[in-house]
Design a protein around this motif. Sequence first.
Motif: not given
Length: 321
Positions: A21, A40, A42, A51
Amino acid sequence: MTLPVKAEILSVSQHGKTNWSSGFKVAVEVNGKELEYFLKVVERAELVGMSEAEYEGQRVLATYIPDNVAAPVGWGFFENNTSKSFFLAHFRPLCVGPLPISKFLNVIKKLHQSSISPTGKFGFHVTTSYGPPPMINSWTDNWEEYFTRQFRANLEYAQRERGEDLELQEVAGDFIQKVIPRLLRPLQTGGRSIKPTLCHGDLWDGNIQIDAETKQPIMFDSCCFYGHNEMDLQCMGDARYTLGMEFIEMYKNEVGASEPRQDFYDRHASYAIRNNICTAGMWPQWAPLLTTAKDEMRRLLAKYPNGLEGFEGEERESRDV
């Protein structure tokens, strides 16, 4: 995305990165007010569920310790690419520094003592992630069952990543047959019981920092499940961690050890073995931890050669005295 309506993006800057990530600090303006978020992303298709897992974990943690978690805002898939997902949280100005141990202990005590499983069972309502390895969170009222299935899955994961290990398979097979029942079944037999407690799930010092403004310890990157509270100590005690055996001893004295109390340190060792196996699978540089795990399993097998039968025999003898 779950940013406020009419938010104007002012800046996006890199803010952390792992093998699976990328993190960003996002500044926006809404009605003349500047707001900051942590994003963030992924990008590995097989891990996009992380997530949702982080969102749900942080959301539930925030119901019990709102001042000590990165409060989540939302999660979702990329609009035109569902092989990517994102997690969004309110940005907190965190800093790395000496952890206020007493304050942190009080936070963990509050979490473990106040949290209540919505089903009264062990598990979680979504699949959470211990790094890439998924947690098998199907609900069960049997803690030994929960831990054993997770232990088996993590053994398989480590060998997929580091190669088949027949020695590991053999010693782990004996460990699962003898030591896990010996140490975990007594928690829920003989009139004893444990409460399914909300665990952060990955409480190593890299996932705990200090809020520069409130000076509170802040936990993030959770891998939540309702489990035995002592398992939340699995990433502590080893020399590679800031939180060592001194903290575990403080926790034992402040929160208490589950019955049978005399098994506390060996239960911790069993939970730490599982953490070492996962860590070895995730990071090539930590592959030697598989040897550490094998040595610890052998130590506990030597201590409990008769497994659960040995404990039951001791209990019968104590009743007959």
